[in-house]
Write a protein that holds these residues in place. Structure first.
Motif, mmCIF file in Angstrom:
data_model
loop_
_atom_site.group_PDB
_atom_site.id
_atom_site.type_symbol
_atom_site.label_atom_id
_atom_site.label_comp_id
_atom_site.label_asym_id
_atom_site.label_seq_id
_atom_site.Cartn_x
_atom_site.Cartn_y
_atom_site.Cartn_z
ATOM 1 N N UNK A 6 41.656 47.829 37.886
ATOM 2 C CA UNK A 6 41.563 48.387 39.250
ATOM 3 C C UNK A 6 40.382 47.483 39.951
ATOM 4 N N UNK A 7 40.587 47.458 41.261
ATOM 5 C CA UNK A 7 39.542 46.680 42.154
ATOM 6 C C UNK A 7 38.347 47.713 42.317
ATOM 7 N N UNK A 8 37.170 46.967 42.231
ATOM 8 C CA UNK A 8 36.104 47.514 42.513
ATOM 9 C C UNK A 8 35.796 47.502 44.070
ATOM 10 N N UNK A 9 35.244 48.676 44.447
ATOM 11 C CA UNK A 9 34.983 48.766 46.018
ATOM 12 C C UNK A 9 33.296 48.651 46.236
ATOM 13 N N UNK A 10 33.293 48.446 47.262
ATOM 14 C CA UNK A 10 31.948 48.347 47.980
ATOM 15 C C UNK A 10 31.493 49.743 48.136
ATOM 16 N N UNK A 11 30.113 49.892 48.118
ATOM 17 C CA UNK A 11 29.548 51.182 48.560
ATOM 18 C C UNK A 11 29.986 52.017 49.811
ATOM 19 N N UNK A 12 30.703 51.333 50.628
ATOM 20 C CA UNK A 12 31.431 52.082 51.580
ATOM 21 C C UNK A 12 32.483 52.624 51.137
ATOM 22 N N UNK A 13 33.017 52.308 50.063
ATOM 23 C CA UNK A 13 34.492 52.975 49.720
ATOM 24 C C UNK A 13 35.723 51.891 50.083
ATOM 25 N N UNK A 14 35.327 50.941 50.742
ATOM 26 C CA UNK A 14 36.356 49.955 51.248
ATOM 27 C C UNK A 14 36.362 48.682 50.335
ATOM 28 N N UNK A 15 37.139 48.084 49.883
ATOM 29 C CA UNK A 15 37.180 46.518 49.256
ATOM 30 C C UNK A 15 36.426 45.754 49.884
ATOM 31 N N UNK A 16 35.451 45.089 49.111
ATOM 32 C CA UNK A 16 34.517 44.229 49.620
ATOM 33 C C UNK A 16 35.169 42.825 49.896
ATOM 34 N N UNK A 17 34.546 42.006 50.542
ATOM 35 C CA UNK A 17 35.178 40.418 50.676
ATOM 36 C C UNK A 17 35.597 40.070 49.453
ATOM 37 N N UNK A 18 34.672 39.897 48.667
ATOM 38 C CA UNK A 18 35.029 39.425 47.003
ATOM 39 C C UNK A 18 36.278 40.021 46.573
ATOM 40 N N UNK A 19 36.346 41.327 46.752
ATOM 41 C CA UNK A 19 37.472 41.886 46.002
ATOM 42 C C UNK A 19 38.824 41.680 46.598
ATOM 43 N N UNK A 20 38.806 41.369 48.298
ATOM 44 C CA UNK A 20 40.087 41.000 48.714
ATOM 45 C C UNK A 20 40.302 39.942 48.396
ATOM 46 N N UNK A 21 39.667 38.823 48.383
ATOM 47 C CA UNK A 21 39.722 37.440 47.997
ATOM 48 C C UNK A 21 40.169 37.461 46.342
ATOM 49 N N UNK A 22 39.683 38.083 45.712
ATOM 50 C CA UNK A 22 40.349 38.078 44.334
ATOM 51 C C UNK A 22 41.717 38.619 44.294
ATOM 52 N N UNK A 23 41.752 39.720 45.039
ATOM 53 C CA UNK A 23 43.201 40.358 44.968
ATOM 54 C C UNK A 23 44.420 39.362 45.308
ATOM 55 N N UNK A 24 43.789 38.281 46.562
ATOM 56 C CA UNK A 24 44.992 37.519 47.061
ATOM 57 C C UNK A 24 44.989 36.431 45.937
ATOM 58 N N UNK A 25 44.031 36.066 45.265
ATOM 59 C CA UNK A 25 44.374 35.061 44.065
ATOM 60 C C UNK A 25 44.634 35.298 42.869
ATOM 61 N N UNK A 26 44.184 36.568 42.358
ATOM 62 C CA UNK A 26 44.665 36.755 41.141
ATOM 63 C C UNK A 26 45.572 38.158 41.312
ATOM 64 N N UNK A 27 46.761 37.960 41.238
ATOM 65 C CA UNK A 27 47.773 38.866 41.701
ATOM 66 C C UNK A 27 47.826 40.221 40.735
ATOM 67 N N UNK A 28 47.729 39.928 39.349
ATOM 68 C CA UNK A 28 47.760 41.134 38.505
ATOM 69 C C UNK A 28 46.229 41.026 37.649
ATOM 70 N N UNK A 29 45.424 41.995 38.120
ATOM 71 C CA UNK A 29 44.107 42.223 37.781
ATOM 72 C C UNK A 29 44.065 43.132 36.123
ATOM 73 N N UNK A 30 44.201 42.260 35.069
ATOM 74 C CA UNK A 30 44.230 43.016 34.001
ATOM 75 C C UNK A 30 42.791 42.670 33.272
ATOM 76 N N UNK A 31 42.689 43.551 32.272
ATOM 77 C CA UNK A 31 41.255 43.345 31.676
ATOM 78 C C UNK A 31 41.303 42.334 30.771
ATOM 79 N N UNK A 32 40.097 41.786 30.523
ATOM 80 C CA UNK A 32 39.942 40.432 29.481
ATOM 81 C C UNK A 32 39.576 40.974 28.336
ATOM 82 N N UNK A 33 39.835 40.261 27.221
ATOM 83 C CA UNK A 33 39.536 40.492 25.751
ATOM 84 C C UNK A 33 38.746 39.399 25.215
ATOM 85 N N UNK A 34 38.125 39.518 24.230
ATOM 86 C CA UNK A 34 37.134 38.585 23.623
ATOM 87 C C UNK A 34 38.159 37.143 23.458
#
Length: 209
Positions: A6-34
């Motif tokens: 899931x997308x991490x949100x800013x303290x105000x409860x809204x997606x931060x600038x980094x989160x929005x950019x990351x969602x645009x670039x990486x369309x499926x946010x899956x967890x990483x493994x080793x």
């Protein structure tokens, strides 16, 4: 703690600038493994390195056009090196495109799915479409390269390039890299769906790295 993927949100409860950019670039946010962390880092290094080949390709095209139309001296080897470089950039770039999840998706419904549904699509698509295709291509591309190497194949054109087997080897190399990064992607999907292998907890800063 947010659910993996899931997308991490800013303290105000809204997606931060980094989160929005990351969602645009990486369309499926899956967890990483080793495993995926190591493989994806390697693929990013290869992708960043091979990106310089496009500048070299442009320089050769400009040189060839200049020689042909200003000096009337067309060179066969320049013509061949152009499609050689294009092939190398394309074949090695496939794995980088897969790692960054920037390949074109033709399914118009995919973007409307939940993350879990997307993960199931990735699972079945990888297992039953992508991996069999890669294995089939490798089944024929490796003997294709070995035969060319065994006869020391060269260009059929007068003045063409030697070592035709070298360019043919990149078909197998590109498919091997794509196979490895597909397994990396598969590990991220199974970590999300089945909690195996163990998912890494990542921060935005780690994702950027």
């Amino acid at each position: 703690m947010t659910e993996p993927g899931t997308t991490q949100q800013s303290s105000a409860g809204k997606p931060g600038e980094h989160d929005l950019l990351h969602e645009l670039i990486h369309h499926v946010e899956l967890p990483h493994t080793a495993f995926s962390r190591r493989i994806d880092k390697m693929i990013r290094v290869i992708g960043a390195s091979i990106s310089w080949i496009w500048l070299l390709l442009v320089a050769i095209i400009i040189t060839n056009v200049t020689m042909r139309y200003l000096f009337g001296q067309g060179r066969v080897e320049f013509e061949e090196i152009q499609w050689h470089l294009y092939s190398i950039g394309f074949l090695l770039g496939l794995s980088y495109c897969m790692e960054s999840d920037d390949h074109v998706r033709v399914d118009v419904l995919y973007e409307r799915f939940s993350l879990r549904t997307k993960a199931w699509v990735e699972l079945f698509g990888t297992l039953f479409l992508l991996l069999p295709f890669l294995i089939l291509v490798l089944r024929f591309s490796i003997p294709f390269f070995i035969y060319s190497w065994s006869i020391n194949e060269v260009s059929d054109a007068p003045g063409g390039l030697p070592w035709r087997w070298a360019i043919k080897s990149f078909m197998a190399i590109g498919m091997i890299l794509l196979l490895v990064v597909s397994l990396s992607r598969l590990s991220r999907v199974t970590a999300y769906l089945f909690r195996w292998p163990k998912a890494l907890i990542t921060t935005p800063e780690q994702r950027e790295g």
